[in-house]
Enzyme design. Structure first.
Site, PDB file in Angstrom:
ATOM      1  N   HIS A  45     135.978 -14.393  29.985  1.00 28.29           N
ATOM      2  CA  HIS A  45     135.072 -13.412  30.573  1.00 28.29           C
ATOM      3  C   HIS A  45     135.827 -12.106  30.801  1.00 28.29           C
ATOM      4  O   HIS A  45     136.635 -11.974  31.712  1.00 28.29           O
ATOM      5  CB  HIS A  45     134.557 -13.979  31.902  1.00 28.29           C
TER       6      HIS A  45
ATOM      7  N   TRP B 108     130.071 -20.352  31.379  1.00 30.82           N
ATOM      8  CA  TRP B 108     129.272 -20.155  32.583  1.00 30.82           C
ATOM      9  C   TRP B 108     128.148 -19.145  32.329  1.00 30.82           C
ATOM     10  O   TRP B 108     127.067 -19.241  32.897  1.00 30.82           O
ATOM     11  CB  TRP B 108     130.196 -19.678  33.701  1.00 30.82           C
TER      12      TRP B 108
ATOM     13  N   SER C 103     129.416  -8.187  32.839  1.00 28.54           N
ATOM     14  CA  SER C 103     129.169  -9.182  33.876  1.00 28.54           C
ATOM     15  C   SER C 103     127.962  -8.765  34.723  1.00 28.54           C
ATOM     16  O   SER C 103     126.903  -8.466  34.186  1.00 28.54           O
ATOM     17  CB  SER C 103     130.438  -9.365  34.712  1.00 28.54           C
TER      18      SER C 103
ATOM     19  N   LYS D  59     124.129  -6.977  33.680  1.00 27.95           N
ATOM     20  CA  LYS D  59     122.745  -7.140  34.140  1.00 27.95           C
ATOM     21  C   LYS D  59     122.190  -5.768  34.538  1.00 27.95           C
ATOM     22  O   LYS D  59     121.038  -5.422  34.248  1.00 27.95           O
ATOM     23  CB  LYS D  59     122.699  -8.089  35.334  1.00 27.95           C
TER      24      LYS D  59
END
Length: 848
Positions: free
Chosen positions: A822, A772, A681, A685
């Site tokens: 997720h 998403w 998540s 990044k």
């Protein structure tokens, strides 16, 4: 939304869609009365805790007429309904209004119908008490007996339906709200006549199914949830029984009696369990296993029940494994453990709280409680609530507030208020979303990706040497300038005290166990007087005779949450409130909550070490976390006008990973040439940026990192630059926010970030249910970086065909999309380990 009705009246408000159904439609937007999860929680919102007509107010607008419906929000639009009496004293104008989120100006106002109501309402109810709902393509507004209306986002009428007239108990008026799910609008129709439940097509308003209900007046709103088998069902409260209906057919799946008269409270649900309550002339609440079928009374499917102090008008709030609800219409608050029904506290009287119709909501670890007088009390979540603030809106409030991003939208008797949490000012950022998120591949805009091989002179690198000397440095500077900010300088890392070393046994799959060496170290990061410290947890295979390749990841809640090992140190840093956290401090109850994301035993059994540290040690994950981050000790500004390329949380977290690596490579048990950085998540990044900044990482793994991570920004699919920078302004440099709605003008895209890993192994992973994060956008970014690996004579992804679920594709760049939501699961780790087996274990140290 407001639930009005003194006595037993109420206008039940707004639409809710629960859990997965809501999240798929709305992401984290407050697009339904009970928010994105259907539980009353705004999981990504950070609204202010202190506010009012003169404090933290962005705008307030007068709303014509009257209504107790709540506002709903979709990106830059805010919607409410109202009823306006006309001059003849009998006719009412039923209207839908759309306001601009940034300014409060009216974007459009439509009169759905003008009519003389066939019956009145209670003095505390209104003719507009059902809240609207939206999926970003259309807005749906119900005025009960006056009809259901569907509008485009720009206010054009698409269709309307008239279901007839309702006869409400005592003439108290109507209030149940419609609910969205998939392709349906769900319309409850409980009254003193023949009660019904309708499911109509979103696009046409045509009936898909219609069922009779043996129920008198009920003001509750339906909830969409799912059992463990994934069957979508609609949970509806009722005086005779709570019921579960098959979403596809309307077939009754289960019922259970016990509710009190004329229920108003709507159900909430999570993880296959629904919670249903009512509290007029009696008290009842219960937890129902959604896998149950038939009459559940007396069966094991009723997990627990309570018979005191349950809510009448307001619905319960489900937040971090706890249920919050008022006693009847009073402000006396009870909190119980949702798993067991055990009270954590009961009928607690809080300042400012007297009589309540609005339902409690939760955001950023706080509970917002609204009194009819307009007092809104904010408390901390958990077993020991602390009053954070008591706010006065200056007029009565019956509508449930809506929390979205940094904003709180409050519908009062006369006005709609937008109050905002003030964040640090930046030199150039304008973090507002200017596009409607899209989940339709056919609606993805055309785009051309920047050429990642180009250098500052526009010439594309044709050799590895040219890439390393010219094009890569240029592209890297672009990422610093427009997305992540300046790279932070290294500092000396020192062990505080002694490194704890212990022989332990870790539980593995089934009954298996894995012997391990556990290391715990406290590291001081730099020589500054206010230097930060971090605690690192490392497990190593006990039987290894040589240094082992090691996975390194940051975690979200402290090392203790990553393992069931009882001797792992409990973090003392600030932690986002959640299960096992009280007042932003981790407790013993947090141990092992995220162990599925750190399968140490399984990876150790394959010959890998596993290391982790808490991201909050480097930057607490909230917009005001700079002052407690590593940045001040590195000479970075804390507040005021920040430079456009000033680094934020992601840069700080990535810096922290490199500092941990500084220590890991000193350990004789760790193969310092084969440390693999992993992130999930927002920390995915981070792992990508850490791999870009620090070539010592031998392999880089991004798991479901989405916008600002592995997903292409130019695709108008899922989360956008505008959304992520407005909700999380502290993650990126201020410059990134200025490209909200202008992604096609951004000089780089996320394939640029992925290219920084070359020629080292790169793994990009997605989840099918995580739309998403745009799984296809992550795949396309991974595909687009192939030319860089080709410069080194290596094959990247090697395919442009999107793979089947569960299948890993690629060579030096790999990708898979997993079934499910997720998360970071063992299935993902096995793919990562397979790549490391293939490309690191038998290979020379990765080229850098």
């Amino acid at each position: 939304m407001r639930r009005t009705m003194a006595w037993g009246m109420l206008a039940m408000m707004l639409a809710i869609v629960a859990g997965d159904a809501v999240a798929e439609i709305a992401g984290d937007r407050w697009a339904h009365w009970r928010g994105p999860l259907g539980t009353g929680e705004a999981p990504s919102a950070t609204p202010p805790v202190e506010f009012g007509p003169e404090k933290n107010l962005r705008w307030k607008v007068e709303i014509p007429g009257s209504g107790s419906s709540s506002a709903v929000v979709w990106d830059d639009r805010v919607f409410v309904t109202t009823g306006v009496p006309l001059d003849d004293g009998r006719t009412w104008s039923f209207r839908v209004l759309c306001f601009d989120r940034a300014s409060g100006r009216t974007r459009w106002e439509q009169t759905a119908v003008e009519a003389v109501p066939h019956e009145g309402t209670h003095e505390t109810n209104s003719f507009a008490s059902a809240s609207p709902c939206t999926d970003g393509e259309h807005v749906y507004a119900s005025f009960g007996s006056r009809g259901l209306f569907c509008y485009t986002m720009d206010g054009e009428l698409v269709w309307s339906r008239d279901f007839g007239d309702m006869t409400m108990r005592g003439g108290f008026g109507e209030g149940s709200s419609p609910t969205l799910s998939d392709e349906l609008v769900l319309v409850p129709w409980d009254h003193e006549g023949p009660s019904k439940f309708f499911a109509v097509e979103k696009k046409t308003g045509k009936t898909v199914w219609e069922v009779d209900r043996d129920e008198p007046t009920c003001w509750a709103t339906p909830l969409v949830a799912a059992g463990s088998d994934g069957t979508q069902q609609v949970v509806m409260n009722g005086q005779n029984a709570a019921c579960g209906y098959d979403l596809a057919t309307g077939k009754v799946l289960w019922t259970c009696g016990g509710q009190t008269q004329r229920p108003c409270a709507s159900a909430v649900a999570e993880d296959g369990v629904a919670y249903v309550m009512s509290g007029f002339r009696g008290a009842y609440g219960a937890a129902f296993d959604l896998d149950g079928r038939g009459d559940l009374a007396g069966s094991d499917a009723v997990l627990w029940s309570v018979n005191r102090s349950t809510p009448d008008v307001a619905s319960p709030l489900l937040f971090e494994g706890q249920l919050y609800y008022y006693k009847e219409k009073t402000g006396l608050l009870t909190c119980i453990d949702a798993a067991t029904g055990t009270p954590l506290y009961e009928t607690k009287r809080l300042p400012g709280m007297g009589r309540t119709y609005a339902s409690p909501i939760a955001a950023a670890g706080h509970i917002y409680l609204t009194d009819r007088s307009g007092a809104i009390t904010v408390i901390t979540a958990g077993a020991d609530p602390q009053v954070v603030a008591t706010n006065d809106m200056g007029e009565g409030v019956d509508a449930t507030p809506a929390a979205d991003g940094n904003d709180l939208f409050i519908r009062g008797e006369r006005h709609l208020f937008c109050v905002e949490r003030k964040t640090m000012r930046t030199a150039s950022a304008t973090p507002t979303d200017t596009t409607d998120p899209n989940y339709d591949e056919e609606a993805v805009q055309a785009f051309t990706l920047p050429n990642i091989l180009e250098g500052p002179d526009g010439v594309a690198a044709s050799t590895a040497k040219a890439w390393e000397q010219t094009s890569r440095p240029y592209q890297f500077r672009q990422l610093q300038r427009f997305v992540y900010g300046q790279v932070l300088p290294p500092v000396a890392v020192a062990v505080v005290g002694n490194v704890e070393r212990a022989e332990v046994t870790l539980p593995g799959p089934g009954e298996t166990t894995t012997p391990a060496i556990r290391l715990q170290a406290r590291l001081r990061l730099g020589d500054a007087t206010h230097a930060r410290e971090t605690e690192v947890l490392c497990y190593l295979p006990a039987a290894s005779k040589s240094p082992v390749p090691t996975f390194l990841k940051l975690n979200f809640a402290g090392n203790q949450a990553e393992t069931t090992d009882p001797d792992v140190w409990l973090t003392k840093s600030w932690v986002r409130d959640g299960e096992g956290v009280e007042d932003h401090r981790a407790t013993e109850a947090s141990r092992g909550l995220n162990a599925r994301r750190f399968p140490a035993a399984e990876m150790l059994s394959q010959g890998y070490g596993m290391a982790t540290a808490y991201c909050g040690d480097f930057f607490p994950d909230h917009p005001d976390g700079r002052a407690q981050s590593v940045l001040p000790s590195l000479g970075r500004p804390v507040d005021g006008d920040l430079p456009a390329n000033e680094p934020g949380a992601i840069a700080a977290w990535a810096w922290g990973l490199s500092r941990i690596l500084d220590w890991l490579i000193t350990l004789p048990e760790v193969d310092g040439e084969r440390v693999i950085v992993v992130g999930h998540s927002r920390l995915g990044k981070t792992a990508l940026w850490a791999g870009a900044c620090d070539p010592r990482f031998a392999m880089v793994v991004s798991n479901e990192s989405g916008c600002g991570g592995a997903a292409l920004s130019r695709r108008n699919y899922g989360e956008t630059v505008g959304v992520i920078t407005s909700r999380f302004p502290h993650w990126f440099c201020p410059s990134f926010a200025t490209y909200a709605g202008r992604e096609l003008e951004l000089p780089v895209d996320q394939h640029t970030l992925l290219a920084m890993t070359a020629p080292r192994p790169l793994y990009v992973a997605s989840a099918e249910g995580d739309r998403w994060a745009d799984p296809r956008g992550e795949f396309l970014a991974a595909e687009a970086v192939g030319p860089v690996w080709k410069l080194y004579g290596r094959e990247g992804l090697g395919t442009n065909a999107y793979p089947p679920v569960g299948t890993s594709v690629g060579s030096a760049v790999r990708y898979h999309v997993r079934a499910g939501k997720h998360d970071l699961l063992l299935e993902d780790w096995q793919h990562f380990a397979d790549m490391a087996d293939d490309l690191l274990r038998a290979a020379v140290p990765a080229a850098r």
